[in-house]
Motif scaffolding. Structure first.
Motif, PDB file in Angstrom:
ATOM      1  N   GLU A  51     -18.835  23.856  85.081  1.00 27.12           N
ATOM      2  CA  GLU A  51     -19.745  23.488  86.156  1.00 27.12           C
ATOM      3  C   GLU A  51     -20.529  24.736  86.552  1.00 27.12           C
ATOM      4  N   PRO A  52     -21.859  24.686  86.528  1.00 29.93           N
ATOM      5  CA  PRO A  52     -22.671  25.863  86.854  1.00 29.93           C
ATOM      6  C   PRO A  52     -22.271  26.491  88.185  1.00 29.93           C
ATOM      7  N   GLY A  53     -22.136  27.804  88.176  1.00 29.73           N
ATOM      8  CA  GLY A  53     -21.811  28.535  89.395  1.00 29.73           C
ATOM      9  C   GLY A  53     -20.337  28.613  89.739  1.00 29.73           C
ATOM     10  N   SER A  54     -19.497  27.850  89.035  1.00 32.08           N
ATOM     11  CA  SER A  54     -18.060  27.861  89.333  1.00 32.08           C
ATOM     12  C   SER A  54     -17.405  29.090  88.707  1.00 32.08           C
ATOM     13  N   THR A  55     -16.219  29.424  89.183  1.00 39.13           N
ATOM     14  CA  THR A  55     -15.492  30.594  88.676  1.00 39.13           C
ATOM     15  C   THR A  55     -14.559  30.184  87.537  1.00 39.13           C
ATOM     16  N   HIS A  76     -19.535  31.801  86.777  1.00 37.69           N
ATOM     17  CA  HIS A  76     -19.071  33.123  87.186  1.00 37.69           C
ATOM     18  C   HIS A  76     -17.799  33.412  86.404  1.00 37.69           C
ATOM     19  N   ALA A  77     -17.934  34.138  85.310  1.00 36.69           N
ATOM     20  CA  ALA A  77     -16.806  34.421  84.427  1.00 36.69           C
ATOM     21  C   ALA A  77     -16.168  35.752  84.791  1.00 36.69           C
ATOM     22  N   VAL A  78     -14.834  35.754  84.847  1.00 37.49           N
ATOM     23  CA  VAL A  78     -14.077  36.961  85.165  1.00 37.49           C
ATOM     24  C   VAL A  78     -13.060  37.184  84.048  1.00 37.49           C
ATOM     25  N   GLY A  79     -13.098  38.354  83.437  1.00 40.29           N
ATOM     26  CA  GLY A  79     -12.137  38.693  82.398  1.00 40.29           C
ATOM     27  C   GLY A  79     -10.949  39.425  82.983  1.00 40.29           C
ATOM     28  N   VAL A  80      -9.752  39.033  82.562  1.00 36.86           N
ATOM     29  CA  VAL A  80      -8.521  39.655  83.045  1.00 36.86           C
ATOM     30  C   VAL A  80      -7.703  40.113  81.837  1.00 36.86           C
ATOM     31  N   ASP A  81      -7.213  41.338  81.882  1.00 36.12           N
ATOM     32  CA  ASP A  81      -6.405  41.860  80.791  1.00 36.12           C
ATOM     33  C   ASP A  81      -5.518  42.984  81.335  1.00 36.12           C
ATOM     34  N   GLY A 112      -5.988  28.063  94.309  1.00 36.80           N
ATOM     35  CA  GLY A 112      -7.040  27.064  94.208  1.00 36.80           C
ATOM     36  C   GLY A 112      -8.454  27.595  94.185  1.00 36.80           C
ATOM     37  N   SER A 113      -8.651  28.868  93.800  1.00 35.04           N
ATOM     38  CA  SER A 113      -9.981  29.478  93.881  1.00 35.04           C
ATOM     39  C   SER A 113     -10.747  29.476  92.563  1.00 35.04           C
ATOM     40  N   VAL A 114     -10.121  28.955  91.496  1.00 30.97           N
ATOM     41  CA  VAL A 114     -10.712  29.017  90.160  1.00 30.97           C
ATOM     42  C   VAL A 114     -10.951  27.603  89.645  1.00 30.97           C
ATOM     43  N   LEU A 140      -5.845  27.438  89.945  1.00 33.44           N
ATOM     44  CA  LEU A 140      -6.816  26.389  89.676  1.00 33.44           C
ATOM     45  C   LEU A 140      -6.951  25.438  90.860  1.00 33.44           C
ATOM     46  N   CYS A 141      -8.174  25.032  91.121  1.00 28.70           N
ATOM     47  CA  CYS A 141      -8.415  24.055  92.167  1.00 28.70           C
ATOM     48  C   CYS A 141      -8.075  22.658  91.638  1.00 28.70           C
ATOM     49  N   PRO A 142      -7.871  21.684  92.514  1.00 28.58           N
ATOM     50  CA  PRO A 142      -7.627  20.318  92.052  1.00 28.58           C
ATOM     51  C   PRO A 142      -8.752  19.841  91.132  1.00 28.58           C
TER      52      PRO A 142
END
Length: 269
Positions: A51-55, A76-81, A112-114, A140-142
């Motif tokens: 969904e555009p603009g979602s994390t 809004h992509a966030v890389g975690v490593d 629930g923020s992703v 993850l959000c619902p």
């Protein structure tokens, strides 16, 4: 031991670790640029239902290619490593993208923020993949989507003149990992973690290019270091693979599992 000797030893270890990481990065880069890998990444993005603009978080992002590709799709992509060296490489390559240092079991996001969660070739290195699934469910959000992809390390197929030795090498290397058969377990992991609408696909990568020889060298050397096979056996086995590569008779097939699911919505939502 003097402090100077100790620091020299630590520096040598750091140099060796750096070289190992560079070698791993070279293998990952070569694999990522193959058409089959590009198709697999694209499929994982489709299954996220972006969904555009979602994390969207890419867990175990490595050098960040998927983060950049996801950002290019309008999220809004966030890389975690957990690897600071890999993150440094990612930030150099994709300076406009966002990266954070963290492991799959403890993500730097509130509940629930992703909207989307992606983990590619991550769960097999974890001792307890179920903890990572629980953490994914937390952030993850619902209705959010999770996609996990990765190879089954105990099911790698290699054409060889010695089938029994090849099986020993593959199994011995697999047993050194935290969860080598996580791929075939994705469905149950997601169901046990409270996810719904679980789907599983298998995409088999077939490699005939000698560029994959380093993968077989890594398999063989790990099996030898673990004592499953002798140095003479490994040397002959690798020589056979190099002869096959030179004669255009080289083949490796790797099944990649792709599982997707949705975080449960509240009743009536």
């Amino acid at each position: 031991m003097s402090s100077k000797s100790f620091m020299s030893s630590k520096n040598r270890e750091a140099v060796e670790e750096h070289r190992d990481t560079e070698a791993l990065l070279a293998v990952l880069d070569a694999a990522d640029q193959m058409p089959s890998a590009t198709r697999l990444r694209t499929r994982s993005y489709e299954l996220l239902s972006l969904e555009p603009g979602s994390t969207v978080v890419d867990v175990g992002c490595g050098a960040g290619r998927a983060v950049a590709e996801l950002a290019g799709r309008g999220v809004h992509a966030v890389g975690v490593d957990p690897d600071p060296w890999m993150l440094g490489t990612a930030r150099e390559r994709w300076s406009a993208a966002e990266f954070r240092q963290a492991g799959a079991e403890e993500l730097p996001f509130t509940d629930g923020s992703v909207r989307g969660y992606r983990a590619d070739k991550v769960f097999h290195v974890l001792q307890e993949p179920g903890r990572a699934v629980a953490e994914a469910r937390r952030v993850l959000c619902p209705g959010g989507r999770i996609v996990v992809t990765g190879q089954d390390w105990d099911a790698i197929m290699i054409d060889s003149s010695d089938a029994a030795l090849t099986r020993t090498i593959v199994h011995a290397r697999a047993d050194l990992l935290g969860a080598p058969r996580a791929g075939r377990q994705y469905r149950n992991l997601l169901l046990d973690g409270g996810f719904g609408d679980v789907t599983v696909e298998v995409h088999t990568g077939v490699f005939t290019d000698p560029a994959m020889l380093p993968l077989l060298t890594g398999l063989a050397e790990s099996a030898c270091a673990g004592g499953a096979v002798s140095r003479d056996q490994i040397d002959e086995w690798l020589a056979d693979q190099h002869r096959r590569a030179e004669a255009d008779r080289f083949l490796v097939a790797i099944p990649f599992f792709v599982a997707a699911a949705s975080a449960a919505r509240p009743p009536g939502a």
